[in-house]
Scaffold this active site. Structure first.
Site, PDB file in Angstrom:
ATOM      1  N   ASP A  32       0.841  -1.200   0.000  1.00  0.00           N
ATOM      2  CA  ASP A  32       0.000   0.000   0.000  1.00  0.00           C
ATOM      3  C   ASP A  32       0.876   1.251   0.000  1.00  0.00           C
ATOM      4  OD1 ASP A  32      -2.019  -1.732   0.105  1.00  0.00           O
ATOM      5  OD2 ASP A  32      -2.815  -1.124   2.071  1.00  0.00           O
ATOM      6  N   SER A  81     -32.849  -8.182 -19.739  1.00  0.00           N
ATOM      7  CA  SER A  81     -32.460  -9.083 -18.661  1.00  0.00           C
ATOM      8  C   SER A  81     -33.111 -10.425 -18.951  1.00  0.00           C
ATOM      9  CB  SER A  81     -32.865  -8.536 -17.299  1.00  0.00           C
ATOM     10  OG  SER A  81     -34.203  -8.174 -17.319  1.00  0.00           O
ATOM     11  N   GLU A 110     -22.680 -18.620 -13.998  1.00  0.00           N
ATOM     12  CA  GLU A 110     -22.012 -17.498 -13.336  1.00  0.00           C
ATOM     13  C   GLU A 110     -22.825 -17.086 -12.113  1.00  0.00           C
ATOM     14  OE1 GLU A 110     -21.642 -14.319 -16.260  1.00  0.00           O
ATOM     15  OE2 GLU A 110     -21.519 -15.840 -17.835  1.00  0.00           O
ATOM     16  N   LYS A 112     -24.963 -14.784  -9.914  1.00  0.00           N
ATOM     17  CA  LYS A 112     -25.803 -13.629 -10.272  1.00  0.00           C
ATOM     18  C   LYS A 112     -25.518 -12.533  -9.250  1.00  0.00           C
ATOM     19  CE  LYS A 112     -30.639 -12.491 -11.290  1.00  0.00           C
ATOM     20  NZ  LYS A 112     -30.684 -11.254 -10.559  1.00  0.00           N
ATOM     21  N   ASP A 114     -25.688  -9.262  -7.136  1.00  0.00           N
ATOM     22  CA  ASP A 114     -26.883  -8.572  -6.669  1.00  0.00           C
ATOM     23  C   ASP A 114     -26.617  -7.069  -6.557  1.00  0.00           C
ATOM     24  OD1 ASP A 114     -29.405  -8.202  -5.847  1.00  0.00           O
ATOM     25  OD2 ASP A 114     -29.141  -9.044  -3.839  1.00  0.00           O
ATOM     26  N   TYR A 219     -19.508  -8.831 -17.177  1.00  0.00           N
ATOM     27  CA  TYR A 219     -19.991 -10.165 -17.549  1.00  0.00           C
ATOM     28  C   TYR A 219     -20.570 -10.285 -18.958  1.00  0.00           C
ATOM     29  CZ  TYR A 219     -24.279  -8.130 -15.446  1.00  0.00           C
ATOM     30  OH  TYR A 219     -25.330  -7.325 -15.106  1.00  0.00           O
ATOM     31  N   LYS A 308     -32.929 -17.867  -9.252  1.00  0.00           N
ATOM     32  CA  LYS A 308     -32.807 -17.112  -7.996  1.00  0.00           C
ATOM     33  C   LYS A 308     -32.816 -18.059  -6.803  1.00  0.00           C
ATOM     34  CE  LYS A 308     -34.695 -13.024  -7.917  1.00  0.00           C
ATOM     35  NZ  LYS A 308     -34.440 -11.627  -7.784  1.00  0.00           N
ATOM     36  N   CYS A 402     -52.592   2.118  25.656  1.00  0.00           N
ATOM     37  CA  CYS A 402     -51.501   2.643  24.830  1.00  0.00           C
ATOM     38  C   CYS A 402     -50.182   2.560  25.609  1.00  0.00           C
ATOM     39  CB  CYS A 402     -51.801   4.094  24.445  1.00  0.00           C
ATOM     40  SG  CYS A 402     -50.405   4.864  23.608  1.00  0.00           S
ATOM     41  N   CYS A 405     -49.180   6.496  26.297  1.00  0.00           N
ATOM     42  CA  CYS A 405     -49.939   7.458  27.113  1.00  0.00           C
ATOM     43  C   CYS A 405     -50.980   6.772  27.999  1.00  0.00           C
ATOM     44  CB  CYS A 405     -50.608   8.500  26.214  1.00  0.00           C
ATOM     45  SG  CYS A 405     -51.943   7.805  25.224  1.00  0.00           S
ATOM     46  N   CYS A 418     -54.773   3.913  19.450  1.00  0.00           N
ATOM     47  CA  CYS A 418     -54.790   4.803  20.605  1.00  0.00           C
ATOM     48  C   CYS A 418     -55.655   5.995  20.193  1.00  0.00           C
ATOM     49  CB  CYS A 418     -53.382   5.270  20.954  1.00  0.00           C
ATOM     50  SG  CYS A 418     -53.398   6.635  22.122  1.00  0.00           S
ATOM     51  N   CYS A 423     -51.521  11.947  22.139  1.00  0.00           N
ATOM     52  CA  CYS A 423     -50.523  10.936  22.497  1.00  0.00           C
ATOM     53  C   CYS A 423     -49.167  11.337  21.888  1.00  0.00           C
ATOM     54  CB  CYS A 423     -50.959   9.571  21.975  1.00  0.00           C
ATOM     55  SG  CYS A 423     -49.719   8.304  22.222  1.00  0.00           S
TER      56      CYS A 423
HETATM   57  S1  IVH Z   1     -25.968 -11.294 -18.255  1.00  0.00           S
HETATM   58  C1  IVH Z   1     -29.310 -10.368 -21.520  1.00  0.00           C
HETATM   59  N1  IVH Z   1     -24.595 -12.090 -16.179  1.00  0.00           N
HETATM   60  O1  IVH Z   1     -29.118 -10.202 -13.438  1.00  0.00           O
HETATM   61  C2  IVH Z   1     -28.942 -10.301 -20.086  1.00  0.00           C
HETATM   62  N2  IVH Z   1     -26.472 -10.691 -15.774  1.00  0.00           N
HETATM   63  O2  IVH Z   1     -31.558 -11.100 -15.750  1.00  0.00           O
HETATM   64  C3  IVH Z   1     -27.501 -10.001 -19.913  1.00  0.00           C
HETATM   65  N3  IVH Z   1     -26.801 -10.107 -13.410  1.00  0.00           N
HETATM   66  O3  IVH Z   1     -30.392  -7.617 -15.145  1.00  0.00           O
HETATM   67  C4  IVH Z   1     -27.127 -10.030 -18.489  1.00  0.00           C
HETATM   68  N4  IVH Z   1     -25.057 -11.192 -12.639  1.00  0.00           N
HETATM   69  O4  IVH Z   1     -28.305  -7.090 -13.876  1.00  0.00           O
HETATM   70  C5  IVH Z   1     -25.653 -11.373 -16.600  1.00  0.00           C
HETATM   71  N5  IVH Z   1     -23.237 -12.819 -14.466  1.00  0.00           N
HETATM   72  C6  IVH Z   1     -24.289 -12.117 -14.876  1.00  0.00           C
HETATM   73  C7  IVH Z   1     -25.097 -11.396 -13.980  1.00  0.00           C
HETATM   74  C8  IVH Z   1     -26.204 -10.707 -14.476  1.00  0.00           C
HETATM   75  C9  IVH Z   1     -26.089 -10.421 -12.330  1.00  0.00           C
HETATM   76  C10 IVH Z   1     -28.045  -9.310 -13.384  1.00  0.00           C
HETATM   77  C11 IVH Z   1     -28.206  -8.334 -14.493  1.00  0.00           C
HETATM   78  C12 IVH Z   1     -29.506  -8.680 -15.197  1.00  0.00           C
HETATM   79  C13 IVH Z   1     -30.063  -9.828 -14.393  1.00  0.00           C
HETATM   80  C14 IVH Z   1     -30.274 -11.054 -15.276  1.00  0.00           C
END
Ligand code: IVH
Length: 665
Positions: A32, A81, A110, A112, A114, A219, A308, A402, A405, A418, A423
């Site tokens: 660092d 998406s 991959e 997902k 968040d 991604y 999910k 309450c 009060c 109440c 109050c």
């Molecule tokens: S690919 C055509 N890869 O999850 C969709 N999405 O429905 C291209 N997300 O809205 C997205 N990790 O925000 C992709 N490894 C990943 C992801 C990813 C999270 C989110 C993204 C998208 C939703 C997928």
């Protein structure tokens, strides 16, 4: 000078390499201290010779001038998406569906991430623009904010033009830190890392974004063929080569539903120890030729899907059932339990709604209960583990008086109230509501500060907000209140005086008058006096106002105390006029419901919506029998299909424009 130019180039190269190793690969090769030294050297040279400062200099990451608003940007291709699925059967069905078209598919799997998706545009290898997804067609320009994210390369390793998509997210560590900061300032904490990321990337002041420690995981490349890439896994490798952070340690390649299930259970077991929040997995057909063959439905790609994770349930012990009193006097029982981490945030409290709910769940102090996040945000008690109940536990019993009060409660439908208008708890909640973001939007007032001020005696009723400057000197001695925050607070109070009328109407807390109805009333009556002089019939003539709301408004405006309060606010110079566009009655739009679909080219979505609303109509998200017409742009989705199936009127954007132009006839 030339020597310095060369040194600047050298330093930037060194810093970029160090950042890539540290942020993208998690594998630093310098200390660092060494990093700080080269960074500071660069900073010194740039300060002395500003003309040597490069567009991609890492010193640009601290944030620049604050913006007034975010510009809209249209994506080069829609940011789609995937459809969500939730169980093994659906994974199987997806695999089968793909296999009908592709003989031997391979999938990338991959995590997902968040957070929220973002698009980054590079020209000749330099980051030029970053945007949020928005509605998929039009997003917001967040370039300045994205530049503050350390894992986003400002310059790629190749001088190419490319769009890169990925997730803007907040690590678990940064999330905890952001919430500690918020708590210390008396501000409302973020509910989860996703909200924290979304809130931080939408700061008009990029200096604030820079303090939040956001991150970016790449991604997706929308045009992989331009770089001769043949598969999604090649895209991911290419992104890593370009200098992006990718999930290369976790991503995998699988052949069938069984292997997908194994990947999911392995990832689920790693999930608690991952430094970032994930909420499932994303599955993509790997081969790009195969992807092309599969194509898109009207809405989503056929070649991928998002699985999910089920909501996590966590066990804890119920310590207490605490009753709170709301603004309307409503009593709410709350489960107070030993704090537990659920989906990335620490929770210690969940609402138990009312007596019936408590009886139905049979919750008892001392019980082991399971908690999960409903809709991913609000914690809820799922169930009591009856087999672990102590034999001497006591049944839930609703209180009769309450808790604040001591007034005897009354019961209306499922709820207890109440009935004491004086109050203190009701007052505090009323004050919190008055200052809240959607009401008078007085910034700098956390709930607990309002409670403190109430208890000290600075705030008893809402007019007291506008007398607070009297206490300016005494406020400085209160904990957590620096001089600057007091000035900000007092400024914010002063500014709230010029809010448009709908904010004040909402802030008054008239029963059943939410934010939307407040706007309808404000635009209809235009000023407070007109509202105070109205009657039940006139209110009922407004399409959005039914019997219950009309009665409640009349009750409010006929009450002498309320009239006194409004007069005092008037004397304090609060604006009593509606400052928005007048809602013009127009028979084509007034009281009617519209749905927008596809990409609009003449108007932005927000403009179209605003126009409809300014002529008395409303916009909703989904098509139903109640929809008057669907306004269709380019590449419309399933809403268009549904409208056709239901025989609902369909207007092209051009027709919509013509109708707007004829509106005054
Ligand atoms: S690919 C055509 N890869 O999850 C969709 N999405 O429905 C291209 N997300 O809205 C997205 N990790 O925000 C992709 N490894 C990943 C992801 C990813 C999270 C989110 C993204 C998208 C939703 C997928």
């Amino acid at each position: 000078m030339n020597d310095f130019k060369q040194r600047v180039d050298e330093l930037i190269e060194k810093i970029n390499k160090a950042s890539y190793e540290y942020y993208a690969l998690d594998d630093p090769t310098i200390t660092d201290q060494e990093y700080d030294d080269i960074y500071n050297e660069l900073l010194r040279i740039e300060e002395k010779y500003p003309e040597l400062k490069r567009e991609d200099s890492p010193t640009n990451r601290v944030g620049g001038k604050a913006l007034d608003k975010f510009e809209k940007v249209t994506h080069q291709s829609p940011m789609l998406s995937f459809d969500d699925i939730f169980n093994e059967d659906e994974i199987n069905a997806f695999d089968q569906r793909i296999k009908k078209v592709i003989k031997n598919p391979t999938y990338t799997v991959e995590p997902k991430m968040d957070g929220l998706s973002g698009s980054l545009i590079y020209e000749k290898g330099i980051l030029k623009r970053a945007a949020t997804r928005g509605d998929g067609v039009v997003g917001e320009d967040i370039t300045e904010n994205v530049k503050t994210i350390k894992s986003v390369p400002l310059k790629l390793t190749k001088e190419i033009d490319i769009e890169v998509r990925g997730e803007i997210y907040m690590s678990k560590l940064s999330f905890e830190r952001a919430n500690r900061d918020k708590k210390a300032k008396g501000e409302k904490e973020f509910a989860n890392p996703r909200n924290a990321a979304a809130g931080s990337i939408r700061q008009l002041d990029s200096k604030i974004t820079a303090t939040r420690g956001l991150d970016f995981m790449a991604y997706f490349i929308p045009n992989p063929e331009n770089y001769n890439l043949k598969s999604q896994h090649e895209s991911l490798n290419f992104l890593k080569e370009l200098g992006f952070k990718t999930n290369y340690k976790l991503n995998g390649l699988v052949k069938n539903a069984k292997e997908i299930d194994i990947f999911i259970s392995e990832l689920a077991s790693k999930r608690p120890d991952l430094p970032f929040p994930i909420d499932g997995i994303v599955l993509k057909v790997d081969n790009l030729e195969d992807e092309k063959k599969l194509g898109f439905t009207a809405r989503v790609p056929r070649w991928g899907i998002a699985y999910k994770f089920p909501a996590v349930e966590v066990l804890t012990t119920l310590k207490e059932i605490k009753f709170t009193v709301g603004r309307t006097g409503k009593i709410t029982p709350n489960a107070i339990f030993n704090p537990v981490h659920v989906d990335g945030s620490l929770v210690g409290k969940a609402t138990l709604h009312n007596e019936d709910y408590c009886i139905e769940k049979d919750v008892r102090v001392g019980d082991i209960i399971s908690i999960r996040k409903a809709g991913d945000v609000i914690p809820e008690v799922v169930e009591v583990k009856l087999d672990r109940r102590e034999s001497n536990s006591e049944e839930f019993k609703m209180i009769e008086k309450c808790p604040i009060c001591d007034t005897k409660l009354i019961k209306k439908d499922a709820n207890h109230y109440c009935p004491n208008n004086n109050c203190p708890a009701r007052h505090i909640e009323g004050l919190i509501h008055f200052a809240s973001r959607d009401a008078m939007n007085i910034e700098g007032f956390g709930d607990s500060i309002i409670e403190d001020f109430y208890n000290i005696g600075y705030l008893k009723e809402v007019t007291d907000f506008y007398h607070l400057e009297k206490y300016e000197d005494s406020l400085t001695i209160l904990e957590g209140f620096g001089e600057k925050s007091i000035t900000n607070l007092l400024n914010s109070i002063e500014n709230s005086k010029s809010n448009s009328l709908e904010r004040l109407i909402f802030a008054l807390g008239i029963r059943y008058v939410g934010k939307k109805i407040a706007k309808v009333i404000a635009s209809h009556f235009e000023n407070m006096d007109n509202l105070l002089n109205t009657d039940y019939e006139s209110l009922r003539n407004i399409p959005e106002i039914g019997d219950k709301i009309a009665k409640s408004i009349i009750d409010y405006i006929k009450n002498e105390n309320n009239i006194k309060l409004i007069n005092s606010l008037k004397e304090l110079n609060l604006n009593m006029n509606y400052l928005g566009k007048k809602v013009e009655e127009n028979e084509l739009f007034s009281g009617k419901t519209f749905v927008l679909t596809g990409s609009l080219t003449i108007y932005t979505r927000d403009e179209a919506k605003e126009l409809i609303e300014s002529f008395g109509g409303k916009c909703t998200d989904s098509v139903s029998k109640k929809t008057t017409a669907v306004i269709v742009g380019d590449n419309p989705g399933s809403k268009y299909e549904k409208a056709k199936a239901l025989g609902i009127e369909i207007w092209s954007e051009k027709e919509f424009k013509e109708k707007l132009n004829n509106k005054s006839i």
